[in-house]
Write a protein that holds these residues in place. Structure first.
Motif, PDB file in Angstrom:
ATOM      1  N   UNK A   3     -10.737  13.878   5.137  1.00  0.00           N
ATOM      2  CA  UNK A   3     -11.401  12.715   4.547  1.00  0.00           C
ATOM      3  C   UNK A   3     -10.791  11.432   5.097  1.00  0.00           C
ATOM      4  N   UNK A   4      -9.499  11.504   5.463  1.00  0.00           N
ATOM      5  CA  UNK A   4      -8.839  10.312   6.002  1.00  0.00           C
ATOM      6  C   UNK A   4      -9.556   9.810   7.244  1.00  0.00           C
ATOM      7  N   UNK A   5      -9.948  10.757   8.123  1.00  0.00           N
ATOM      8  CA  UNK A   5     -10.629  10.370   9.357  1.00  0.00           C
ATOM      9  C   UNK A   5     -12.032   9.857   9.063  1.00  0.00           C
ATOM     10  N   UNK A   6     -12.729  10.486   8.128  1.00  0.00           N
ATOM     11  CA  UNK A   6     -14.104  10.092   7.819  1.00  0.00           C
ATOM     12  C   UNK A   6     -14.185   8.622   7.395  1.00  0.00           C
ATOM     13  N   UNK A   7     -13.226   8.181   6.592  1.00  0.00           N
ATOM     14  CA  UNK A   7     -13.311   6.816   6.047  1.00  0.00           C
ATOM     15  C   UNK A   7     -12.364   5.834   6.745  1.00  0.00           C
ATOM     16  N   UNK A   8     -11.786   6.264   7.864  1.00  0.00           N
ATOM     17  CA  UNK A   8     -10.730   5.467   8.498  1.00  0.00           C
ATOM     18  C   UNK A   8     -11.177   4.047   8.842  1.00  0.00           C
ATOM     19  N   UNK A   9     -12.431   3.893   9.319  1.00  0.00           N
ATOM     20  CA  UNK A   9     -12.858   2.574   9.778  1.00  0.00           C
ATOM     21  C   UNK A   9     -13.134   1.597   8.644  1.00  0.00           C
ATOM     22  N   UNK A  10     -13.281   2.108   7.427  1.00  0.00           N
ATOM     23  CA  UNK A  10     -13.421   1.155   6.333  1.00  0.00           C
ATOM     24  C   UNK A  10     -12.096   0.997   5.574  1.00  0.00           C
ATOM     25  N   UNK A  11     -11.292   2.072   5.508  1.00  0.00           N
ATOM     26  CA  UNK A  11     -10.007   1.975   4.808  1.00  0.00           C
ATOM     27  C   UNK A  11      -9.070   0.996   5.523  1.00  0.00           C
ATOM     28  N   UNK A  12      -9.224   0.907   6.845  1.00  0.00           N
ATOM     29  CA  UNK A  12      -8.334   0.026   7.609  1.00  0.00           C
ATOM     30  C   UNK A  12      -8.599  -1.450   7.301  1.00  0.00           C
ATOM     31  N   UNK A  13      -9.759  -1.761   6.739  1.00  0.00           N
ATOM     32  CA  UNK A  13     -10.041  -3.160   6.396  1.00  0.00           C
ATOM     33  C   UNK A  13      -9.229  -3.547   5.161  1.00  0.00           C
ATOM     34  N   UNK A  14      -8.559  -4.709   5.223  1.00  0.00           N
ATOM     35  CA  UNK A  14      -7.769  -5.118   4.054  1.00  0.00           C
ATOM     36  C   UNK A  14      -8.602  -5.213   2.775  1.00  0.00           C
ATOM     37  N   UNK A  15      -9.886  -5.558   2.907  1.00  0.00           N
ATOM     38  CA  UNK A  15     -10.722  -5.705   1.712  1.00  0.00           C
ATOM     39  C   UNK A  15     -10.919  -4.374   0.989  1.00  0.00           C
ATOM     40  N   UNK A  16     -10.774  -3.269   1.699  1.00  0.00           N
ATOM     41  CA  UNK A  16     -10.963  -1.948   1.066  1.00  0.00           C
ATOM     42  C   UNK A  16      -9.606  -1.260   0.900  1.00  0.00           C
ATOM     43  N   UNK A  17      -9.003  -0.827   1.976  1.00  0.00           N
ATOM     44  CA  UNK A  17      -7.697  -0.162   1.876  1.00  0.00           C
ATOM     45  C   UNK A  17      -7.788   1.140   1.087  1.00  0.00           C
ATOM     46  N   UNK A  18      -6.653   1.764   0.865  1.00  0.00           N
ATOM     47  CA  UNK A  18      -6.618   3.028   0.114  1.00  0.00           C
ATOM     48  C   UNK A  18      -7.086   2.826  -1.320  1.00  0.00           C
ATOM     49  N   UNK A  19      -6.713   1.685  -1.900  1.00  0.00           N
ATOM     50  CA  UNK A  19      -7.074   1.425  -3.301  1.00  0.00           C
ATOM     51  C   UNK A  19      -8.585   1.277  -3.446  1.00  0.00           C
ATOM     52  N   UNK A  20      -9.200   0.549  -2.516  1.00  0.00           N
ATOM     53  CA  UNK A  20     -10.647   0.377  -2.562  1.00  0.00           C
ATOM     54  C   UNK A  20     -11.375   1.679  -2.332  1.00  0.00           C
ATOM     55  N   UNK A  21     -10.849   2.493  -1.407  1.00  0.00           N
ATOM     56  CA  UNK A  21     -11.489   3.781  -1.136  1.00  0.00           C
ATOM     57  C   UNK A  21     -11.432   4.675  -2.375  1.00  0.00           C
ATOM     58  N   UNK A  22     -10.323   4.605  -3.099  1.00  0.00           N
ATOM     59  CA  UNK A  22     -10.207   5.397  -4.329  1.00  0.00           C
ATOM     60  C   UNK A  22     -11.239   4.928  -5.357  1.00  0.00           C
ATOM     61  N   UNK A  23     -11.449   3.620  -5.436  1.00  0.00           N
ATOM     62  CA  UNK A  23     -12.468   3.102  -6.363  1.00  0.00           C
ATOM     63  C   UNK A  23     -13.863   3.596  -5.976  1.00  0.00           C
ATOM     64  N   UNK A  24     -14.148   3.566  -4.673  1.00  0.00           N
ATOM     65  CA  UNK A  24     -15.461   4.039  -4.193  1.00  0.00           C
ATOM     66  C   UNK A  24     -15.631   5.527  -4.517  1.00  0.00           C
ATOM     67  N   UNK A  25     -14.580   6.302  -4.289  1.00  0.00           N
ATOM     68  CA  UNK A  25     -14.664   7.754  -4.517  1.00  0.00           C
ATOM     69  C   UNK A  25     -14.823   8.094  -5.994  1.00  0.00           C
ATOM     70  N   UNK A  26     -14.308   7.225  -6.861  1.00  0.00           N
ATOM     71  CA  UNK A  26     -14.390   7.475  -8.309  1.00  0.00           C
ATOM     72  C   UNK A  26     -15.676   6.951  -8.925  1.00  0.00           C
ATOM     73  N   UNK A  27     -16.558   6.385  -8.120  1.00  0.00           N
ATOM     74  CA  UNK A  27     -17.693   5.650  -8.690  1.00  0.00           C
ATOM     75  C   UNK A  27     -18.958   6.490  -8.771  1.00  0.00           C
ATOM     76  N   UNK A  28     -19.833   6.046  -9.663  1.00  0.00           N
ATOM     77  CA  UNK A  28     -21.178   6.617  -9.807  1.00  0.00           C
ATOM     78  C   UNK A  28     -22.179   5.488  -9.591  1.00  0.00           C
TER      79      UNK A  28
END
Ligand SMILES: [Zn+2]
Length: 243
Positions: A3-28
C-alpha cells in the motif's frame, strides 16, 4: 502488494503525508450518481484509497452514456451502473470497500448512508434530487460537494453543512426557480464533466484531510473562454435548511 507504493505520490505531499493518508483510509464517502461526474469522481477517490465508497444510482448503462462514462463498456449495456462501476473500481483498487445501492433516494436511504459518512458527493443531473441531497446533508451536518456540467460550462459547489454558519445550495437557489437545461436536451462535452467530476474528488479529498476552506463556495467554470469565477456563499437566514 505494498500500500505504501500505491499511495506514495500523494503521501509525499506535505498536505497529505502519513496522517492524511490515514484519514483518507478511515473515511466513508457517498457518491450519488455514477454518470459523467460520478465516473471520474469515484475513480479518483478509489485510487486515493478512500476506505469505503458508497455508490448510489438506480440507472442502467445505455449507449448514450459511453462518450463520457468511461467505467462502462458496450458489453455492460443494460446492466446496473453501480454494479459495473463497483466491479471496475474493485479491480482498480482491491484495498478498499465498495458498496452499492440501486434504490431510489428516500429519507430512509439517506438515513442509512449519510450519518456516519465524512463527505457526500452529488453527481446527479436534476434539480429536485440536488435539493433533496442538500437537505439530507443539512440534516446530518455533512459537507457536500456538488457538480454540474452542461454544454461546455461546469459548476462546482462545496457546501460546509458541518459548519453552523456556512451557506448551502438552498441558500443559493430557490426551488421555485426555472429548471435549467437537462444534459439529455442540451448535450455536454465528455471532458467537461470529466474535469468537474475530478474536481469534486479533489475537493472531497481536501475535506477528508482537513485542508478545505471553511466557508461554502460556488465556482463557475468555462474552459471555452478560459474563465473560472468563484464566490463564497453566505448563509441565508430565510433558508429552511438552517432552522
Ligand atoms: Zn441554506
Amino acid at each position: 502488494m505494498s500500500a505504501d507504493a500505491r499511495y506514495a505520490r500523494q503521501v509525499v505531499m506535505p498536505a497529505i503525508g502519513e496522517a492524511g493518508q490515514a484519514l483518507i483510509a478511515d473515511s466513508r464517502v457517498v457518491v450519488i450518481g455514477l454518470g459523467g461526474l460520478g465516473t471520474p469522481a469515484a475513480t479518483y477517490l478509489a485510487g486515493a484509497g478512500v476506505g469505503e465508497l458508497r455508490l448510489v444510482d438506480h440507472d442502467r448503462v445505455s449507449l448514450s452514456n459511453l462518450h463520457r462514462q468511461y467505467l462502462y463498456r458496450e458489453s455492460d449495456l443494460g446492466q446496473p451502473k453501480v454494479e459495473v462501476a463497483a466491479q471496475q473500481l474493485r479491480a482498480y483498487n482491491p484495498d478498499i470497500l465498495i458498496t452499492t445501492q440501486t434504490r431510489r433516494l428516500t429519507d430512509a436511504l439517506f438515513a442509512e448512508l449519510v450519518p456516519d459518512a465524512q463527505v457526500v458527493l452529488d453527481c446527479t443531473d436534476n434539480f429536485p434530487t440536488r435539493f433533496a441531497i442538500n437537505a439530507a446533508c443539512a440534516q446530518y451536518r455533512k459537507p457536500l460537494v456538488m457538480g454540474a456540467g452542461i454544454g461546455a460550462t461546469g459548476q462546482l459547489g462545496v457546501f460546509r453543512h458541518d459548519r453552523p454558519s456556512a451557506g448551502c445550495y438552498r441558500c443559493l437557489f430557490d426551488t421555485s426557480g426555472d429548471a435549467a437545461e437537462a444534459c439529455e436536451d442540451a448535450g455536454v462535452f465528455g471532458p467537461l464533466v470529466g474535469m468537474i467530476g475530478a474536481w469534486q474528488a479533489f475537493e472531497a479529498l481536501r475535506l477528508l484531510i482537513g485542508d478545505a476552506p471553511t466557508e461554502s463556495h460556488w465556482l463557475h467554470f468555462s474552459p471555452e473562454t478560459r474563465t473560472i469565477r468563484g464566490h463564497q456563499i453566505p448563509q441565508d437566514p430565510a433558508c429552511p435548511c438552517h432552522v
